[in-house]
Design a protein around this motif. Structure first.
Motif, PDB file in Angstrom:
ATOM      1  N   LEU A 162      -2.581  13.751  -9.402  1.00 11.85           N
ATOM      2  CA  LEU A 162      -2.883  12.635  -8.470  1.00 11.85           C
ATOM      3  C   LEU A 162      -2.037  12.124  -7.465  1.00 11.85           C
ATOM      4  CD1 LEU A 162      -4.616  10.539 -11.536  1.00 11.85           C
ATOM      5  CD2 LEU A 162      -5.564  12.333 -10.043  1.00 11.85           C
ATOM      6  N   THR A 183      -2.770   0.532  -4.950  1.00  9.93           N
ATOM      7  CA  THR A 183      -1.944   0.027  -4.170  1.00  9.93           C
ATOM      8  C   THR A 183      -1.468   1.145  -3.126  1.00  9.93           C
ATOM      9  OG1 THR A 183      -0.942  -1.333  -5.811  1.00  9.93           O
ATOM     10  CG2 THR A 183       0.442  -0.894  -4.072  1.00  9.93           C
ATOM     11  N   ALA A 198      -6.826  14.769  -4.574  1.00 14.65           N
ATOM     12  CA  ALA A 198      -7.570  14.486  -5.929  1.00 14.65           C
ATOM     13  C   ALA A 198      -7.339  12.933  -6.120  1.00 14.65           C
ATOM     14  CB  ALA A 198      -7.011  15.259  -6.872  1.00 14.65           C
ATOM     15  N   ALA A 231       6.963  -8.403  -2.327  1.00 18.04           N
ATOM     16  CA  ALA A 231       5.601  -7.864  -2.175  1.00 18.04           C
ATOM     17  C   ALA A 231       4.673  -8.368  -0.790  1.00 18.04           C
ATOM     18  CB  ALA A 231       4.634  -8.258  -3.306  1.00 18.04           C
ATOM     19  N   ARG A 259      -9.644  -8.876  -6.354  1.00 23.61           N
ATOM     20  CA  ARG A 259     -10.003  -7.502  -6.714  1.00 23.61           C
ATOM     21  C   ARG A 259      -9.042  -7.208  -8.024  1.00 23.61           C
ATOM     22  NH1 ARG A 259     -11.853  -3.027  -3.963  1.00 23.61           N
ATOM     23  NH2 ARG A 259     -10.858  -0.912  -4.537  1.00 23.61           N
ATOM     24  N   ARG A 284       7.712   3.936  -1.613  1.00 22.42           N
ATOM     25  CA  ARG A 284       8.895   4.066  -2.502  1.00 22.42           C
ATOM     26  C   ARG A 284       8.902   3.514  -3.796  1.00 22.42           C
ATOM     27  NH1 ARG A 284      13.910   2.583   0.773  1.00 22.42           N
ATOM     28  NH2 ARG A 284      12.177   0.833   1.446  1.00 22.42           N
ATOM     29  N   TRP A 332     -16.397  11.736 -11.356  1.00 23.04           N
ATOM     30  CA  TRP A 332     -15.285  11.884 -11.383  1.00 23.04           C
ATOM     31  C   TRP A 332     -14.645  13.124 -12.157  1.00 23.04           C
ATOM     32  CZ3 TRP A 332     -10.334  11.924 -13.313  1.00 23.04           C
ATOM     33  CH2 TRP A 332      -9.363  11.834 -12.496  1.00 23.04           C
ATOM     34  N   ARG A 380       7.860  -3.893  -6.499  1.00 26.40           N
ATOM     35  CA  ARG A 380       7.492  -5.251  -6.121  1.00 26.40           C
ATOM     36  C   ARG A 380       6.043  -5.508  -5.688  1.00 26.40           C
ATOM     37  NH1 ARG A 380      12.544  -4.085  -3.566  1.00 26.40           N
ATOM     38  NH2 ARG A 380      11.610  -2.764  -2.080  1.00 26.40           N
ATOM     39  N   GLU A 381       5.265  -4.442  -5.464  1.00 25.36           N
ATOM     40  CA  GLU A 381       3.815  -4.985  -5.261  1.00 25.36           C
ATOM     41  C   GLU A 381       3.101  -5.193  -6.541  1.00 25.36           C
ATOM     42  OE1 GLU A 381       2.320  -5.525  -2.385  1.00 25.36           O
ATOM     43  OE2 GLU A 381       3.963  -5.019  -1.066  1.00 25.36           O
ATOM     44  N   ILE A 382       3.479  -4.318  -7.336  1.00 24.89           N
ATOM     45  CA  ILE A 382       2.517  -4.469  -8.558  1.00 24.89           C
ATOM     46  C   ILE A 382       3.118  -5.483  -9.684  1.00 24.89           C
ATOM     47  CG2 ILE A 382       1.766  -3.002 -10.571  1.00 24.89           C
ATOM     48  CD1 ILE A 382       2.010  -0.642  -8.753  1.00 24.89           C
ATOM     49  N   GLU A 383       2.525  -6.566  -9.778  1.00 27.35           N
ATOM     50  CA  GLU A 383       3.172  -7.595 -10.330  1.00 27.35           C
ATOM     51  C   GLU A 383       3.028  -7.335 -11.830  1.00 27.35           C
ATOM     52  OE1 GLU A 383       1.562 -11.493  -9.041  1.00 27.35           O
ATOM     53  OE2 GLU A 383       2.222 -12.082 -11.045  1.00 27.35           O
ATOM     54  N   THR A 439     -11.667  20.671  -9.426  1.00 30.27           N
ATOM     55  CA  THR A 439     -10.683  20.690  -8.480  1.00 30.27           C
ATOM     56  C   THR A 439      -9.571  21.811  -9.115  1.00 30.27           C
ATOM     57  OG1 THR A 439     -11.088  18.638  -7.631  1.00 30.27           O
ATOM     58  CG2 THR A 439      -8.932  19.375  -7.079  1.00 30.27           C
ATOM     59  N   PHE A 493      -4.748   2.325 -12.423  1.00 32.13           N
ATOM     60  CA  PHE A 493      -5.506   1.858 -11.373  1.00 32.13           C
ATOM     61  C   PHE A 493      -5.028   0.944 -10.596  1.00 32.13           C
ATOM     62  CE2 PHE A 493      -9.272   2.664 -14.368  1.00 32.13           C
ATOM     63  CZ  PHE A 493      -9.967   3.742 -13.590  1.00 32.13           C
ATOM     64  N   HIS A 494      -3.883   0.115 -10.997  1.00 33.08           N
ATOM     65  CA  HIS A 494      -3.318  -0.599  -9.881  1.00 33.08           C
ATOM     66  C   HIS A 494      -2.304  -0.113  -9.207  1.00 33.08           C
ATOM     67  CE1 HIS A 494      -4.961  -4.273 -12.076  1.00 33.08           C
ATOM     68  NE2 HIS A 494      -4.381  -3.518 -13.048  1.00 33.08           N
ATOM     69  N   ILE A 512     -12.641   3.291  -8.352  1.00 39.62           N
ATOM     70  CA  ILE A 512     -11.991   1.809  -8.388  1.00 39.62           C
ATOM     71  C   ILE A 512     -12.914   0.754  -7.526  1.00 39.62           C
ATOM     72  CG2 ILE A 512     -10.067   0.558  -7.317  1.00 39.62           C
ATOM     73  CD1 ILE A 512      -8.311   2.753  -7.601  1.00 39.62           C
ATOM     74  N   ASP A 513     -13.503   1.068  -6.615  1.00 40.91           N
ATOM     75  CA  ASP A 513     -14.577   0.139  -6.173  1.00 40.91           C
ATOM     76  C   ASP A 513     -15.649  -0.136  -7.019  1.00 40.91           C
ATOM     77  OD1 ASP A 513     -12.983   0.119  -3.761  1.00 40.91           O
ATOM     78  OD2 ASP A 513     -14.484   1.661  -2.607  1.00 40.91           O
ATOM     79  N   VAL A 529     -10.229   8.743  -6.421  1.00 40.97           N
ATOM     80  CA  VAL A 529     -10.454   7.890  -7.124  1.00 40.97           C
ATOM     81  C   VAL A 529     -11.047   6.505  -6.774  1.00 40.97           C
ATOM     82  CG1 VAL A 529      -8.709   8.441  -8.920  1.00 40.97           C
ATOM     83  CG2 VAL A 529      -8.124   6.747  -7.325  1.00 40.97           C
ATOM     84  N   ASN A 549      -0.464  -6.730  -1.847  1.00 41.25           N
ATOM     85  CA  ASN A 549      -1.089  -7.153  -3.141  1.00 41.25           C
ATOM     86  C   ASN A 549      -1.034  -8.970  -3.299  1.00 41.25           C
ATOM     87  OD1 ASN A 549      -1.877  -4.372  -3.719  1.00 41.25           O
ATOM     88  ND2 ASN A 549      -0.622  -4.254  -5.526  1.00 41.25           N
ATOM     89  N   ILE A 601     -10.908  -5.940 -11.608  1.00 40.33           N
ATOM     90  CA  ILE A 601     -10.580  -4.589 -12.260  1.00 40.33           C
ATOM     91  C   ILE A 601     -10.122  -4.927 -13.989  1.00 40.33           C
ATOM     92  CG2 ILE A 601      -9.063  -2.690 -12.499  1.00 40.33           C
ATOM     93  CD1 ILE A 601      -9.367  -2.693  -9.417  1.00 40.33           C
ATOM     94  N   LEU A 611      -3.870   1.604  -0.187  1.00 36.32           N
ATOM     95  CA  LEU A 611      -3.415   0.651   0.696  1.00 36.32           C
ATOM     96  C   LEU A 611      -2.402   1.176   1.721  1.00 36.32           C
ATOM     97  CD1 LEU A 611      -3.862  -2.706  -0.920  1.00 36.32           C
ATOM     98  CD2 LEU A 611      -5.604  -1.406   0.480  1.00 36.32           C
ATOM     99  N   ASN A 612      -1.358   2.016   1.175  1.00 37.63           N
ATOM    100  CA  ASN A 612      -0.123   2.276   2.012  1.00 37.63           C
ATOM    101  C   ASN A 612       0.019   3.738   2.137  1.00 37.63           C
ATOM    102  OD1 ASN A 612       1.081  -0.501   1.956  1.00 37.63           O
ATOM    103  ND2 ASN A 612       0.214  -0.294   0.355  1.00 37.63           N
TER     104      ASN A 612
END
Lengths: 122, 122
Positions: free
Chosen positions: A74, A38, A94, B5, B16, A46, B108, A52-55, B115, A33-34, A102-103, A98, B8, B20, A41-42
DNA sequence: GAAACTGATTACCTATTGGTAACTAATCCT
DNA sequence: AGGATTAGTTACCAATAGGTAATCAGTTTC
């Protein structure tokens, strides 16, 4: 006469149970999910960006989860012939589905936390 | 300057992510959704009823998951002084809030299956 | 008196999950 | 030449999840 299951034996229930099992299997694990969140959002990221984003995620886990989700269609993995080589990950159609899940999960978690907090006040 | 980062790290994202994490922890495991889903259909159920309805679960797991969810205030456990003793499990208000989440998950899973099926046709 | 039903608990075992740390190979910068 | 960046892989290890099978104590039914 032995007692036996009633409600969960209907065809409706069975396919619902199956659907939940499917979803849980495909979206299982600590990090999916993380990663998906992420990427939502982008839209193109890469490997090192995700790292780097996912701590807290280790390269091994990131690599494994990405492979997993690529197999399940996915996300897509695109090697770009730069120097040094770069790889772009992006959600598929697909994968983008999700988002409401996630929301819902985030919303539930938030609401749950508030519930407990209010109870402690009472 | 080292890359770091970006997205996030916002407060929004952080809370958020936390929500989760909370939700995943509380609803983790192979059986919780099945138990909650079954309780959503019946509102009061005894241990042996749940054991019969939920295909494949062992008493040990059922017992453990019920305790877990009672601690997290998703269900209540009521001992009734019949002979032999019976115990009733029911959802709390908080427990009932998982309903839309289960729906979303089941939805889902179903959509995902469709799908893949359509892709194979193409 | 024996078996079955109530709601569990216990011991034991295996498989999966996930973490750490080190390493690779190619290329670029200084 | 030395260091950093790219995208991973590998070996090793610990903790957790989850399954099987047996057991318990009280009560009721056959």
């Amino acid at each position: 006469m032995k007692k036996q299951a009633v409600c969960n034996t209907t065809t409706q229930c069975q396919s619902r149970i199956l659907a939940i099992k499917d979803a849980m299997e495909i979206l299982s694990g600590k990090w999916k999910f993380h990663i998906l969140g992420t990427l939502l959002l982008n839209d193109k990221m890469r490997f090192m960006d995700l790292l780097r984003e996912i701590e807290g995620i280790a390269p091994k886990m990131l690599s494994k989860e990405l492979q997993d989700m690529e197999m399940n269609q996915l996300i897509t993995r695109t090697v770009i012939d730069t120097k040094p080589i770069t790889v772009e990950y992006a959600l598929t159609a697909a994968g983008r589905t999700v988002s409401p899940l996630i929301d819902e999960l985030a919303g539930w978690g938030t609401a749950y936390r508030h519930t407990l907090y209010n109870k402690k006040d009472a």
